[in-house]
Design a protein around this motif. Structure first.
Motif, PDB file in Angstrom:
ATOM      1  N   GLU A 141      -8.972  46.937  52.854  1.00 45.70           N
ATOM      2  CA  GLU A 141     -10.277  46.664  53.485  1.00 45.70           C
ATOM      3  C   GLU A 141     -10.231  45.342  54.239  1.00 45.70           C
ATOM      4  OE1 GLU A 141     -13.251  48.263  53.521  1.00 45.70           O
ATOM      5  OE2 GLU A 141     -12.904  49.903  52.130  1.00 45.70           O
ATOM      6  N   MET A 180     -12.280  52.194  33.089  1.00 39.93           N
ATOM      7  CA  MET A 180     -13.604  52.447  33.642  1.00 39.93           C
ATOM      8  C   MET A 180     -14.531  52.716  32.478  1.00 39.93           C
ATOM      9  SD  MET A 180     -14.850  55.467  36.235  1.00 39.93           S
ATOM     10  CE  MET A 180     -14.321  56.829  35.239  1.00 39.93           C
ATOM     11  N   THR A 204     -15.142  51.019  39.759  1.00 43.32           N
ATOM     12  CA  THR A 204     -14.476  51.357  41.009  1.00 43.32           C
ATOM     13  C   THR A 204     -13.720  52.655  40.789  1.00 43.32           C
ATOM     14  OG1 THR A 204     -14.242  49.011  41.477  1.00 43.32           O
ATOM     15  CG2 THR A 204     -12.918  50.506  42.790  1.00 43.32           C
ATOM     16  N   LEU A 209      -8.753  46.713  48.075  1.00 48.31           N
ATOM     17  CA  LEU A 209      -9.399  45.502  48.588  1.00 48.31           C
ATOM     18  C   LEU A 209      -8.573  44.859  49.692  1.00 48.31           C
ATOM     19  CD1 LEU A 209     -10.708  44.001  45.238  1.00 48.31           C
ATOM     20  CD2 LEU A 209     -12.107  44.901  47.115  1.00 48.31           C
ATOM     21  N   LEU A 248     -21.947  56.131  45.554  1.00 47.60           N
ATOM     22  CA  LEU A 248     -20.812  55.234  45.758  1.00 47.60           C
ATOM     23  C   LEU A 248     -20.990  54.483  47.068  1.00 47.60           C
ATOM     24  CD1 LEU A 248     -17.885  57.642  44.838  1.00 47.60           C
ATOM     25  CD2 LEU A 248     -19.010  55.977  43.370  1.00 47.60           C
ATOM     26  N   VAL A 270     -12.413  55.564  48.319  1.00 48.05           N
ATOM     27  CA  VAL A 270     -12.596  54.663  47.188  1.00 48.05           C
ATOM     28  C   VAL A 270     -13.973  54.038  47.311  1.00 48.05           C
ATOM     29  CG1 VAL A 270     -11.795  52.514  46.135  1.00 48.05           C
ATOM     30  CG2 VAL A 270     -10.141  54.199  46.956  1.00 48.05           C
ATOM     31  N   GLY A 271     -14.669  53.916  46.183  1.00 49.35           N
ATOM     32  CA  GLY A 271     -15.981  53.296  46.215  1.00 49.35           C
ATOM     33  C   GLY A 271     -16.364  52.671  44.893  1.00 49.35           C
ATOM     34  N   ARG A 272     -17.423  51.881  44.951  1.00 48.30           N
ATOM     35  CA  ARG A 272     -17.980  51.249  43.757  1.00 48.30           C
ATOM     36  C   ARG A 272     -19.262  51.993  43.399  1.00 48.30           C
ATOM     37  NH1 ARG A 272     -17.087  46.095  44.740  1.00 48.30           N
ATOM     38  NH2 ARG A 272     -15.304  46.207  43.419  1.00 48.30           N
ATOM     39  N   HIS A 306     -12.117  56.605  42.626  1.00 43.55           N
ATOM     40  CA  HIS A 306     -11.620  57.368  43.772  1.00 43.55           C
ATOM     41  C   HIS A 306     -12.354  58.691  43.783  1.00 43.55           C
ATOM     42  CE1 HIS A 306      -8.562  60.065  45.755  1.00 43.55           C
ATOM     43  NE2 HIS A 306      -8.818  59.162  46.680  1.00 43.55           N
ATOM     44  N   VAL A 308      -7.170  49.077  42.690  1.00 38.86           N
ATOM     45  CA  VAL A 308      -8.337  48.311  43.150  1.00 38.86           C
ATOM     46  C   VAL A 308      -7.876  47.188  44.065  1.00 38.86           C
ATOM     47  CG1 VAL A 308     -10.223  46.783  42.456  1.00 38.86           C
ATOM     48  CG2 VAL A 308      -9.761  48.859  41.140  1.00 38.86           C
ATOM     49  N   LEU A 342     -15.952  49.560  49.181  1.00 37.50           N
ATOM     50  CA  LEU A 342     -15.736  48.248  48.566  1.00 37.50           C
ATOM     51  C   LEU A 342     -16.168  47.109  49.473  1.00 37.50           C
ATOM     52  CD1 LEU A 342     -12.286  48.777  46.830  1.00 37.50           C
ATOM     53  CD2 LEU A 342     -14.580  49.050  45.886  1.00 37.50           C
TER      54      LEU A 342
END
Length: 76
Positions: free
Chosen positions: A67, A1, A14, A64, A36, A23-25, A16, A60, A39
């Motif tokens: 999701e 990161m 990305t 994904l 955030l 979890v987010g971007r 936590h 990650v 995703l």
């Protein structure tokens, strides 16, 4: 990161959010908080940068896939 000089995650990273177990971007920074977004898109939330940890590539990909699976179950 990638982080800035203050240790805050860079936009696009990305992470936590350990305080919310989500979890987010990273979408941006306002004041002391990081914005955030899930995703798969959705409503942003503010997070304390002290409660964020970077995700590994495997995490990650797993997030994904989770999701995508959740979306596929909604359309049945």
């Amino acid at each position: 990161m990638t982080e800035d000089a203050g240790g805050v995650p860079a936009v696009g990273a990305t992470v936590h959010d350990t305080a919310r177990d989500r979890v987010g971007r990273v979408m941006g920074h306002v004041g002391p908080y990081v914005q955030l977004r899930p995703l798969a898109g959705g409503i942003e939330w503010d997070a304390d940068p002290n409660h964020l940890r970077p995700l590994t590539l495997a995490e990650v990909l797993s997030a994904l896939v989770a999701e995508a699976n959740a979306r596929s179950r909604q359309h049945r």
